[in-house]
Design a protein around this motif. Structure first.
Motif, PDB file in Angstrom:
ATOM      1  N   VAL A 182       1.073  -1.255   0.155  1.00 26.78           N
ATOM      2  CA  VAL A 182      -0.332  -0.210  -0.141  1.00 26.78           C
ATOM      3  C   VAL A 182       0.781   1.107  -0.335  1.00 26.78           C
ATOM      4  O   VAL A 182       0.204   2.138  -0.947  1.00 26.78           O
ATOM      5  N   GLU A 183       2.432   1.171   0.614  1.00 26.76           N
ATOM      6  CA  GLU A 183       2.853   2.670   0.715  1.00 26.76           C
ATOM      7  C   GLU A 183       3.733   2.761  -0.462  1.00 26.76           C
ATOM      8  O   GLU A 183       3.958   3.401  -0.974  1.00 26.76           O
ATOM      9  N   LEU A 184       3.838   1.012  -0.471  1.00 27.10           N
ATOM     10  CA  LEU A 184       4.606   1.155  -2.414  1.00 27.10           C
ATOM     11  C   LEU A 184       3.910   1.878  -3.312  1.00 27.10           C
ATOM     12  O   LEU A 184       4.408   2.995  -4.077  1.00 27.10           O
ATOM     13  N   PHE A 185       2.726   1.879  -3.417  1.00 28.89           N
ATOM     14  CA  PHE A 185       1.156   1.754  -4.660  1.00 28.89           C
ATOM     15  C   PHE A 185       1.006   3.446  -4.873  1.00 28.89           C
ATOM     16  O   PHE A 185       0.558   4.416  -5.478  1.00 28.89           O
ATOM     17  N   ASN A 186       0.892   3.954  -3.267  1.00 25.11           N
ATOM     18  CA  ASN A 186       0.398   5.465  -2.674  1.00 25.11           C
ATOM     19  C   ASN A 186       1.281   6.257  -3.143  1.00 25.11           C
ATOM     20  O   ASN A 186       0.696   7.166  -2.892  1.00 25.11           O
ATOM     21  N   THR A 187       2.528   6.186  -2.883  1.00 20.61           N
ATOM     22  CA  THR A 187       3.979   6.888  -3.169  1.00 20.61           C
ATOM     23  C   THR A 187       4.217   7.449  -4.562  1.00 20.61           C
ATOM     24  O   THR A 187       4.770   8.031  -5.255  1.00 20.61           O
ATOM     25  N   HIS A 188       3.279   6.075  -5.701  1.00 21.32           N
ATOM     26  CA  HIS A 188       3.922   6.277  -7.105  1.00 21.32           C
ATOM     27  C   HIS A 188       2.623   7.611  -7.589  1.00 21.32           C
ATOM     28  O   HIS A 188       1.528   7.480  -7.543  1.00 21.32           O
ATOM     29  N   PRO A 189       3.162   8.001  -8.284  1.00 19.57           N
ATOM     30  CA  PRO A 189       2.130   9.341  -8.891  1.00 19.57           C
ATOM     31  C   PRO A 189       1.253   8.839  -9.717  1.00 19.57           C
ATOM     32  O   PRO A 189      -0.301   9.754  -9.671  1.00 19.57           O
ATOM     33  N   THR A 190       0.981   7.488 -10.844  1.00 20.30           N
ATOM     34  CA  THR A 190      -0.193   6.512 -11.173  1.00 20.30           C
ATOM     35  C   THR A 190      -0.874   5.818 -10.323  1.00 20.30           C
ATOM     36  O   THR A 190      -1.844   6.295  -9.657  1.00 20.30           O
ATOM     37  N   GLY A 191       0.533   5.085  -9.145  1.00 16.18           N
ATOM     38  CA  GLY A 191      -0.604   4.700  -7.732  1.00 16.18           C
ATOM     39  C   GLY A 191      -2.049   5.768  -7.180  1.00 16.18           C
ATOM     40  O   GLY A 191      -2.458   4.827  -6.125  1.00 16.18           O
ATOM     41  N   ALA A 192      -1.134   6.553  -6.869  1.00 23.79           N
ATOM     42  CA  ALA A 192      -2.137   7.742  -5.784  1.00 23.79           C
ATOM     43  C   ALA A 192      -3.183   7.794  -6.623  1.00 23.79           C
ATOM     44  O   ALA A 192      -3.937   8.227  -5.828  1.00 23.79           O
ATOM     45  N   MET A 193      -3.667   7.624  -7.629  1.00 17.28           N
ATOM     46  CA  MET A 193      -4.944   7.207  -7.862  1.00 17.28           C
ATOM     47  C   MET A 193      -5.735   6.918  -7.542  1.00 17.28           C
ATOM     48  O   MET A 193      -6.923   7.272  -7.036  1.00 17.28           O
ATOM     49  N   ASN A 194      -6.064   5.477  -6.593  1.00 12.26           N
ATOM     50  CA  ASN A 194      -6.730   4.915  -5.992  1.00 12.26           C
ATOM     51  C   ASN A 194      -5.800   5.329  -4.796  1.00 12.26           C
ATOM     52  O   ASN A 194      -6.609   3.532  -3.557  1.00 12.26           O
ATOM     53  N   ARG A 195      -5.130   5.697  -3.952  1.00 12.75           N
ATOM     54  CA  ARG A 195      -5.024   6.023  -2.444  1.00 12.75           C
ATOM     55  C   ARG A 195      -5.748   6.063  -1.780  1.00 12.75           C
ATOM     56  O   ARG A 195      -6.042   4.761  -0.429  1.00 12.75           O
ATOM     57  N   ALA A 196      -6.826   6.443  -1.864  1.00 17.58           N
ATOM     58  CA  ALA A 196      -8.430   6.655  -1.390  1.00 17.58           C
ATOM     59  C   ALA A 196      -8.613   5.109  -1.018  1.00 17.58           C
ATOM     60  O   ALA A 196      -9.286   4.651   0.040  1.00 17.58           O
ATOM     61  N   GLU A 197      -9.032   4.228  -1.722  1.00 15.60           N
ATOM     62  CA  GLU A 197      -9.403   2.774  -1.787  1.00 15.60           C
ATOM     63  C   GLU A 197      -8.942   2.015  -0.892  1.00 15.60           C
ATOM     64  O   GLU A 197      -8.482   1.311  -0.479  1.00 15.60           O
ATOM     65  N   ARG A 198      -7.289   2.402  -1.131  1.00 14.31           N
ATOM     66  CA  ARG A 198      -6.605   1.682  -0.357  1.00 14.31           C
ATOM     67  C   ARG A 198      -6.893   1.723   1.215  1.00 14.31           C
ATOM     68  O   ARG A 198      -6.500   0.758   1.941  1.00 14.31           O
TER      69      ARG A 198
END
Length: 249
Positions: A182-198
Motif C-alpha cells: 500500500v505504501e509503495l503504490f500510494n507513493t507512486h504518481p499513477t498509483g496514487a489515483m487509488n490512494r483513497a481506496e487503499r
C-alpha cells in the motif's frame, strides 16, 4: 574423498489436515551445499537415517537465487529461503518445518493464497486505462525511485507474516507485506489515483489498527524492507484520510 555428512530433521505431512510427523535424514556434505540441494539429495535417495525407505519430501522452489520467495520455510526456527541457507553455516541437526501461518499442502509446501488475496484487497497494482499508447508516464525523481525500490523488492515470501504475532488463523489482520505494498503504490504518481481506496481498505477490519507493533516483521525480512516505516507512514496517512472523510460528511 570427504566423509563429512549433514543431518536433517524434517517435519512432514502426507496431505493437508493429516497429523505431522518427524523424519531424520543424513546426506553427504558437499562444499557450498544449501538446504535445497540437500533436499534434492534426500529426494534422490529417500531413506531415513534409521535406514527405512520413505516417500520423497515435497517443497516448493523456483529461482534458487532468493528472488521468488517460493522456497521459504522455517529453518532452525527462523523463517527464511532455503536456497540461500548454506548448510555449513547452520547448527545440526538442521530442522525444517513448513511455514505455520499458512495451510500445509504437503510436507514443506504451503498454500499462500491468503497473502495474495490480501494484495488484491488493497489493490496492490497500478491500473491502466487501456493497452493503447498513453504517451509518456509521470517522471520519478531519483529520490522517489530509491524510495520505491525499498518496497518493490518484496517477493511475498511470507517471512514477515510468519514472524508477526498478530497474523494467525484467528485474526483478520492482512499482515505487514500487503501493508508495505500500500505504501509503495500510494507513493507512486499513477498509483496514487487509488490512494483513497487503499486507505479505506486498511481502515477496515484486519487493517492497520490490528498491527500490534511487535516489529518482528522487519527483523526477519530477507530484503531488509523497512516494514515498520511503512506501517508508521500508513498510520499517519489513514488517520488523516479518516479525519478528512468526517469533515466531508
Amino acid at each position: 574423498m570427504s566423509t563429512a555428512t549433514v543431518d536433517f530433521r524434517i517435519q512432514r505431512r502426507d496431505s493437508a489436515g493429516s497429523p505431522p510427523r518427524w523424519e531424520e535424514f543424513r546426506v553427504p556434505l558437499v562444499p557450498g551445499m544449501n538446504v535445497i540441494s540437500a533436499l534434492m539429495e534426500i529426494r534422490r535417495n529417500p531413506v531415513t537415517r534409521a535406514g527405512l525407505p520413505t516417500t520423497p519430501p515435497v517443497w516448493e522452489c523456483s529461482c534458487l537465487e532468493e528472488v521468488c520467495g517460493a522456497c521459504t520455510m522455517v529453518i532452525n526456527g527462523v523463517p527464511r529461503q532455503s536456497c540461500s541457507a548454506l548448510v555449513e553455516s547452520l547448527k545440526q541437526p538442521i530442522e525444517l518445518r513448513p511455514l505455520s501461518k499458512f495451510p500445509v499442502i504437503r510436507d514443506l509446501a504451503v498454500d499462500r493464497s491468503k497473502m495474495f488475496s490480501a494484495l488484491k484487497r488493497v489493490k496492490a497494482w497500478i491500473p491502466i486505462d487501456g493497452t493503447y499508447d498513453l504517451g509518456p508516464g509521470p517522471r520519478l525523481s531519483a529520490a522517489q525511485q530509491e524510495y520505491a525500490y525499498l518496497y518493490a523488492r518484496c517477493m511475498t515470501c511470507g517471512c514477515c507474516m510468519e514472524a508477526c504475532p498478530q497474523y494467525h488463523e484467528g485474526s483478520d489482520f492482512i499482515g505487514p507485506a500487503p501493508m508495505a505494498q500500500v505504501e509503495l503504490f500510494n507513493t507512486h504518481p499513477t498509483g496514487a489515483m487509488n490512494r483513497a481506496e487503499r486507505l479505506d481498505q486498511i481502515l477496515g477490519p484486519g487493517g492497520i489498527s490490528d498491527c500490534g507493533k511487535a516489529e518482528n516483521c522487519v527483523r526477519v525480512c530477507p530484503k531488509e524492507i523497512p516494514l515498520t516505516d511503512a506501517l508508521a507512514n500508513l498510520y499517519r496517512a489513514s488517520t488523516g484520510h479518516w479525519l478528512r472523510s468526517l469533515f466531508r460528511k
